[in-house]
Motif scaffolding. Structure first.
Motif, PDB file in Angstrom:
ATOM      1  N   ASN A  93      45.162  48.913  35.225  1.00 46.11           N
ATOM      2  CA  ASN A  93      45.226  47.959  36.325  1.00 46.11           C
ATOM      3  C   ASN A  93      45.386  46.538  35.778  1.00 46.11           C
ATOM      4  O   ASN A  93      45.439  46.321  34.569  1.00 46.11           O
ATOM      5  N   THR A 139      42.729  45.292  33.174  1.00 45.88           N
ATOM      6  CA  THR A 139      42.961  45.810  31.823  1.00 45.88           C
ATOM      7  C   THR A 139      44.154  45.122  31.176  1.00 45.88           C
ATOM      8  O   THR A 139      44.060  44.635  30.039  1.00 45.88           O
ATOM      9  N   ASP A 154      47.743  41.225  42.824  1.00 49.70           N
ATOM     10  CA  ASP A 154      46.937  41.215  41.603  1.00 49.70           C
ATOM     11  C   ASP A 154      46.511  39.807  41.180  1.00 49.70           C
ATOM     12  O   ASP A 154      45.843  39.637  40.164  1.00 49.70           O
ATOM     13  N   ASP A 162      42.695  39.308  40.625  1.00 45.11           N
ATOM     14  CA  ASP A 162      42.208  39.973  39.412  1.00 45.11           C
ATOM     15  C   ASP A 162      42.715  39.270  38.157  1.00 45.11           C
ATOM     16  O   ASP A 162      41.974  39.137  37.172  1.00 45.11           O
ATOM     17  N   ARG A 205      52.417  44.797  34.191  1.00 44.13           N
ATOM     18  CA  ARG A 205      51.949  44.105  35.387  1.00 44.13           C
ATOM     19  C   ARG A 205      51.932  42.596  35.170  1.00 44.13           C
ATOM     20  O   ARG A 205      51.908  41.829  36.130  1.00 44.13           O
TER      21      ARG A 205
END
Length: 125
Positions: free
Chosen positions: A44, A47, A82, A85, A114
């Protein structure tokens, strides 16, 4: 002062250095979540952002700079959902006292990435 290149490519690799120092500035190429073997670390955003920023820190420090010397960060994230995060992890690497300027944009990533992060650091000579 001469231009210095760090992490120059091996024979047959893409022709770019991990970082280039010139006139007190350090320009760091985009770092992604790759492990020591060069494999993408899947996971994710939490990470991938941690691995990416660890890689960025390694490049910056290998050139003799520190995270406090970073004056600008450019971040590309694949999914804007995202963003929160990414910021959670990002805040662990930059203090409010040494906060760099930053731009974060959405960009379609290659492979299973990502996030990608590049920066510019500066130290007076």
């Amino acid at each position: 002062m001469a231009i210095q290149r760090f992490g120059t490519p091996k024979q047959g690799a893409l022709p770019f250095a991990k970082a280039v120092a010139a006139g007190g500035f350090l320009y760091v190429s985009g770092q992604v979540p790759r492990d020591e073997k060069g494999e993408i670390v899947c996971g994710n955003m939490l990470t991938q952002a941690k691995v990416t920023l660890d890689n960025l820190k390694k490049v910056v420090e290998s050139a003799g700079y520190g995270m406090q010397d970073i004056v600008k960060v450019e971040a590309w994230i694949d999914d804007p959902r995202d963003f929160v995060d990414f910021n959670k992890v990002y805040a662990q690497y930059f203090s409010a006292e040494h906060a760099p300027a930053r731009v974060t944009v959405q960009a379609e990533m290659m492979s299973d990435l990502r996030v990608e992060v590049a920066c510019v650091a500066y130290k007076a000579q």
